[in-house]
Every structure is written in C-alpha cells, then in structure tokens.
Design a protein around this motif. Structure first.
Motif, PDB file in Angstrom:
ATOM      1  N   VAL A 129      24.049  26.528  53.173  1.00 24.31           N
ATOM      2  CA  VAL A 129      25.496  26.011  53.873  1.00 24.31           C
ATOM      3  C   VAL A 129      25.183  24.562  53.829  1.00 24.31           C
ATOM      4  O   VAL A 129      24.124  23.941  54.494  1.00 24.31           O
ATOM      5  CB  VAL A 129      25.657  26.473  55.057  1.00 24.31           C
ATOM      6  CG1 VAL A 129      26.917  26.119  55.804  1.00 24.31           C
ATOM      7  CG2 VAL A 129      25.717  28.115  54.972  1.00 24.31           C
ATOM      8  N   ARG A 162      27.995  35.146  50.913  1.00 18.61           N
ATOM      9  CA  ARG A 162      29.409  34.660  50.751  1.00 18.61           C
ATOM     10  C   ARG A 162      29.977  35.099  49.202  1.00 18.61           C
ATOM     11  O   ARG A 162      31.131  34.831  48.979  1.00 18.61           O
ATOM     12  CB  ARG A 162      29.279  33.152  50.531  1.00 18.61           C
ATOM     13  CG  ARG A 162      28.894  32.277  51.793  1.00 18.61           C
ATOM     14  CD  ARG A 162      28.870  30.964  51.879  1.00 18.61           C
ATOM     15  NE  ARG A 162      29.826  30.389  51.122  1.00 18.61           N
ATOM     16  CZ  ARG A 162      29.846  29.573  50.090  1.00 18.61           C
ATOM     17  NH1 ARG A 162      28.601  29.053  49.442  1.00 18.61           N
ATOM     18  NH2 ARG A 162      30.926  28.966  49.295  1.00 18.61           N
ATOM     19  N   GLU A 182      32.193  28.302  53.217  1.00 17.54           N
ATOM     20  CA  GLU A 182      30.854  28.137  54.096  1.00 17.54           C
ATOM     21  C   GLU A 182      31.472  28.004  55.688  1.00 17.54           C
ATOM     22  O   GLU A 182      30.988  28.605  56.421  1.00 17.54           O
ATOM     23  CB  GLU A 182      30.330  26.661  53.757  1.00 17.54           C
ATOM     24  CG  GLU A 182      29.416  26.971  52.564  1.00 17.54           C
ATOM     25  CD  GLU A 182      28.936  25.572  52.021  1.00 17.54           C
ATOM     26  OE1 GLU A 182      29.212  24.473  52.994  1.00 17.54           O
ATOM     27  OE2 GLU A 182      28.240  25.252  51.237  1.00 17.54           O
TER      28      GLU A 182
END
Length: 375
Positions: A129, A162, A182
């Motif tokens: 991230v 993700r 994110e």
C-alpha cells in the motif's frame, strides 16, 4: 508456537459430491506484536453424516516459484474450476508486516477430496500500500479470501487481498479481472497506525444487488462506511464500487472491535427490476447486518415521498425527476434515502427511481414494507 496468540478461520462447502458439506479449519498462530512471526495450519473434516473425521491436515504451503509456507491464512470453499464440486482456497502471507514492509502474499487453490487435495494452482503478489506513514506505519497481518460468483455463470471467481481473479474455467488460473483500490483498506489520516487483522476488518461476499451475481462487501473499522463492489450491470464499467453503507461509529486503529459482517436476505424480494433491453445499473442493496462493538447504520433523508391512494395494500411509485408521488394507504407519508442524487446529475446520468410498498402481516400485526430502487 509457544505463548502465541491463536485464531481460527472456518469454511464450509461440498468437497466430495455428496449432499452434506465438509468443513475446513485454519488455525493461525502469531507470536509478538511490534514485530511478529506466525504459522498457519489446516484441517479438513468430512461432513457430519460421516462423523466429522479429519481427512486431511498440515501446514499451509503452496508451490509458486518455490515452496511458500504461509505464516497467516484465510480459507474459503468454492467451485473455481467448474468441476461441479468445491475446491479449497487459501490466501495469506509468507511473513507478517512489521510496518510498511510489503510482505509476499500467496493465493492457492487445492483439489476436492476425490482429487486428493492436490494443488491446482498458486499465485504470489506483493501486499503493498503506497504512502505508508513512517511515523505511524500500517501493519498488514491478515488477508481475506473469498470464492464468489461475480458474473453469475455458476462458477466462482476469487478475491485475495486487493486482487479479483477470473474463474479457472474461463481463463488461465489467476487471471486478474479487477483490483480493489488501496484507499478501501488504508488511508493516511484515519488509518494511521492501523493493523489489518480479522479483528479489525472483514470482507464477505453475497448477492446484494439482486441481479444473480455475487458482490464483495468491505468493512474496516477506521472508515465511515462499508463499501459494496462487484460487476456493474453497465458492461463498459466492469468491476466497480456499486454502493456504500454509512456506519454510525468508527474506531481508532488500536482498538480491536472484532466485527462480524453478514450479508443476508431479510425479505422475500427477488431481483428488484429485470430488463430485456438497454444497459442499466441498479444501485440497490439487500440489508447488511453488522455486529461488533456498538456499530450502527445511519441514513440521511434525500427523497420525500407523499401519500396517495392505494390499491389492495400494494402500491408503486416511479419518477425521473427529483420528486416522486408515492402511494401507500390514504394518509401515510414516508421519508427515505436512496443516495445523494443532485438535480444536476439527473440529466447527465439519466437517473430514475421508484418505490413500492405492501402490507406484511407478522404475529397478528400489519406492517407497511417499503422497497426502493435507483436506476
């Protein structure tokens, strides 16, 4: 691991073609807080009709450019290959994030019982991230995994971290078809110092739009809403956020509220609308039940509904402008919310909306039930 904290994940599904479902238990052991190490193991149990014997177990490993041993893992069961029976799906990390570390993530699919639980395929990815704050670093200590039918073809796609992957019958294993942003997980400010674990975040799947296709629901305790993601009914849009549910209470990043997120059909409706022509999108969700701490849901009034005559206790309203006359009984006024739809957006997006009510008898009392939709 001696003195470790132990947590468990559980999945149920058919792994052997009989009627009853099997169970897969994942046990995660974590030692340490500021810096941490862990180990993930699993047990597969046959169904209750067979007496729940353990039929497979071990440490969770996968072959993906070498042997990968997971220190933490989540589990689900779904038919990813199109075989007509479920496979076991794991996702996790080979190391625990001690702060802006970007550890290696692994997603792996294993055969059903008849296939001897052999590995079907595995994929590695970076648990990264951007803009991780050095003064209050994020620590990703858990990844959620879901096997869910995002396109309604009866074969399950996969979500891990993700990443959203196409089912293995339609494309090569772990073909990426979408990514969760994110900002749906971590964000500078509200998420400073956050630990992502199963005690602070939940990602679950269910058909929340009533279109026969399953969606993802994301909840992180430091954000003000739970977001719904899936395939838009407008084909050119693809994988996108479909809606969001406001949450009344947020929590700091250091408190574990242990949320439970449950998408459930609480009424008797089917798909809200069904069209044969044109492209359309329903911004409509089934109720979402959230348990944990003192969580609640808040709604803001944005559409006023006025009373009118009713026919046999059932009424329908439909509108293409910012106002709508709505019938239910002879003197009832309802105020409900269908989202922040500004007048300027109607022309640009060709919105329309509608509502209907019916009378439901429950335990000797009658209640007006209201359903509403936005197209």
């Amino acid at each position: 691991i001696a003195s470790s904290q132990v947590s468990a994940r559980l999945a149920a599904g058919n792994l052997d073609y009989d009627v009853a479902e099997e169970l897969v238990l994942v046990v995660n052991e974590v030692l340490g807080s500021t810096t941490a190490t862990g180990a993930a193991s699993y047990v597969v149990f046959d169904d209750a009709n067979a007496g729940l014997p353990a039929v497979n177990d071990g440490a969770i490993t996968a072959q993906a450019g070498g042997l990968k041993a997971l220190q933490v893992a989540d589990v689900d069961i779904g038919d990813v290959t199109g075989s007509g029976v479920g496979q076991v799906v794991f996702a996790g990390m080979t190391a625990l994030d001690d702060g802006c570390d970007s550890p290696e993530g692994v997603a792996a699919v294993f055969e059903d019982a008849l296939g001897g639980f052999a590995q079907v395929a595995a994929e590695t990815f970076n648990v990264f991230v951007s803009n991780c704050p050095a003064n209050a670093p994020w620590k990703v200590r858990f990844l959620h995994v879901n096997a869910f039918d995002i396109d309604g073809d009866g074969i399950d796609e996969l979500q891990a971290w993700r990443n959203v992957y196409q089912d293995f019958s339609e494309a090569a294993p772990f073909t990426l078809i979408g990514e969760l942003p994110e900002g749906q997980f971590l964000e500078v400010g509200p998420a400073n110092g956050a630990y992502i674990t199963a005690n602070t975040a939940q990602i679950v799947s269910g058909d929340l739009t009533g279109d026969g296709r399953e969606d993802l629901v994301l909840y992180h305790q430091w954000f003000e809403d739970a977001s719904v993601w899936g395939l838009s009914q407008i084909e050119t849009v693809g994988f996108a956020q479909l809606s969001a549910v406001p949450i009344a209470t947020t929590y700091n990043t250091q408190t574990e509220v242990r949320p439970l997120l449950v998408p459930v059909n609480l009424d008797v409706d089917g798909p809200v609308l069904k069209y044969d022509l044109a492209s359309h999108e329903l911004v409509f969700t089934e109720p979402i039940v959230i348990a944990g701490g003192s969580l609640g849901i808040e709604y803001e009034t944005s559409v006023d509904v006025t009373a009118g005559p009713a026919l046999a206790g059932f009424s329908v309203g439909y509108g293409v402008s910012a106002s709508l006359t709505f019938a239910s009984g002879s003197s009832t006024t309802y105020e409900v919310s269908v989202g922040d739809l500004t007048p300027a957006s109607y022309e640009a997006n060709a919105y329309s909306f509608g509502m209907f009510t019916y009378v439901q008898e429950l335990e000797g009392a009658e209640f007006d039930v209201i359903n509403f939709w936005v197209e």
